[in-house]
Design an enzyme around this catalytic site. Structure first.
Site, PDB file in Angstrom:
ATOM      1  N   THR A  15      34.361  49.531  85.612  1.00 32.55           N
ATOM      2  CA  THR A  15      35.295  50.416  84.544  1.00 32.55           C
ATOM      3  C   THR A  15      36.741  49.582  84.020  1.00 32.55           C
ATOM      4  OG1 THR A  15      34.487  52.401  85.835  1.00 32.55           O
ATOM      5  CG2 THR A  15      36.629  52.692  84.440  1.00 32.55           C
ATOM      6  N   SER A  61      26.709  48.848  89.567  1.00 35.50           N
ATOM      7  CA  SER A  61      25.302  49.448  90.049  1.00 35.50           C
ATOM      8  C   SER A  61      24.355  48.533  89.849  1.00 35.50           C
ATOM      9  CB  SER A  61      25.125  50.717  89.267  1.00 35.50           C
ATOM     10  OG  SER A  61      26.097  51.743  89.172  1.00 35.50           O
TER      11      SER A  61
HETATM   12  N1  ASP Z   1      30.196  52.370  87.413  1.00 38.42           N
HETATM   13  C1  ASP Z   1      31.441  51.624  87.518  1.00 38.42           C
HETATM   14  C2  ASP Z   1      30.821  50.303  88.429  1.00 38.42           C
HETATM   15  O1  ASP Z   1      30.873  50.437  89.662  1.00 38.42           O
HETATM   16  C3  ASP Z   1      32.303  52.348  88.227  1.00 38.42           C
HETATM   17  C4  ASP Z   1      33.649  51.773  88.536  1.00 38.42           C
HETATM   18  O2  ASP Z   1      33.829  50.847  88.111  1.00 38.42           O
HETATM   19  O3  ASP Z   1      34.700  52.277  89.047  1.00 38.42           O
HETATM   20  O4  ASP Z   1      30.751  49.495  87.592  1.00 38.42           O
END
Ligand code: ASP
Length: 341
Positions: A15, A61
């Site tokens: 993010t 992910s």
């Molecule tokens: N879906 C994002 C990831 O883990 C969530 C984040 O960065 O906090 O890459």
């Protein structure tokens, strides 16, 4: 004049560096240069920052052991040139990657600090700037000419934790991580409150990188009413090399004979079975209740107060070391990187 500490900032995705795709409304990774332009404050720090990035940044992910190896190779290559490493990573699987790297990087004498954010760096209310700036500052700390922090850590929302003690606890709050069984290494307020006694002090052996991780591990979470046919089918999957049993409380499971028998059969086949609690804090203590005595007798290995993330990473690493069953058990139950109390 003493040179400024040199820090390697590695961007893997997450993010922190994402922008909104206006067609879909979803967040996606974007160019790392833009990320740095968004934080001119980094230039004000008393350190020289060099950057490196995954060719294609990812949402964490999609993280996997190939990426962990890629990350280790970047650190290995820069090991002698930098005083510390800051890794920008998505928060979703940050505890898994941090745990894995803690085992892959043996005799680490420098800080490897993971950080990220809940909101993108360009967002007005972002948590990214503080996380990133303090992570860099922490990586640059030294004492008597040596890096103060010499282990794999995770910095998020004013706290530095040992990475292999952490778990993601919130998809909403800025305080997204917790380290339920080990205190924070540093708390950031007006000053950095460093808990020096809690820091890991590695020996003087040479730094070594381990890249042989075994992935064929089954994580089996117990739940009331779990069907026999499902448990047995999972344990019979060909080439399962290890089982991580997520149990209740201090390591308890059903005492139904079919369950205990299938665990015994698995262990007899030479497949180690680890007992990890589903509880957020506390420890597995097999033998405390009748519902864990049979597991102990069957030869199940106690994961004590390790997180699932740390136990999984440790299993991947130790299975790659080709140890005999007895040695595997005793090494697994020993703290290698401060991952268990
Ligand atoms: N879906 C994002 C990831 O883990 C969530 C984040 O960065 O906090 O890459």
């Amino acid at each position: 004049m003493i040179d400024n500490p040199r820090i390697l900032l590695i961007y893997t995705g997450g993010t922190i560096g994402m922008v909104k795709d206006y067609n879909t409304g979803a967040l996606k990774a974007f160019n790392f240069d833009k990320l740095l332009k968004n934080i001119p404050e980094l230039r004000l720090l008393d350190c020289d920052i060099t950057t490196a990035s995954f060719d294609t940044p990812i949402d964490s992910s999609n993280m996997n052991p190939d990426y962990w190896t890629q990350l280790c190779e970047i650190i290995e290559k820069g090991y002698n040139d930098f005083q510390g490493f800051v890794v920008l990573h998505g928060s979703d699987t940050m505890s898994y990657t941090g745990s894995a790297l803690s085992f892959m990087l043996e005799n680490l004498g420098k800080p490897v600090i993971f950080t990220g954010s809940q909101l993108p760096i360009g967002d007005l209310r972002t948590d990214a700037k503080e996380n990133l700036i303090t992570a860099v500052q922490l990586a640059a700390l030294s004492k008597r000419g040596k890096p103060l922090i010499q282990e794999v850590c995770l910095y998020f929302e004013y706290k530095l934790y040992r990475a292999n003690r952490t778990t993601k606890v919130s998809a909403e709050h800025f305080e997204a991580f917790d380290s339920p069984n080990y205190p924070p290494l540093v708390t950031s307020g007006v000053h950095l409150a460093i808990n020096e006694e809690a820091l890991l002090r590695p020996g003087r052996r040479p730094f070594k990188v381990h890249k042989n991780l075994i992935r064929d591990i089954l994580v089996l979470k117990m739940h009331p009413g779990i069907p026999e046919r499902m448990v047995c089918a999972m344990l019979e999957i060909p080439n399962v090399r290890g089982v991580l049993l997520e149990t209740y409380g201090s390591g308890n499971t059903t005492t139904k004979p079919w369950f205990i028998e299938s665990i015994k059969k698995t262990i007899k086949k030479g497949i180690p079975v680890i007992n990890i609690t589903q509880c957020i804090s506390g420890s597995v203590q097999m033998g405390n209740y009748e519902t864990s005595v049979a597991l102990k007798k069957a030869g199940v290995i106690g994961g004590r107060d390790m997180t699932t993330e740390a136990a999984l990473a440790k299993m991947m690493y130790l299975l790659g070391q080709q140890l005999g069953p007895k040695v595997f058990k005793s090494v697994f139950e020993t703290s290698l990187r401060g991952e268990l109390s």
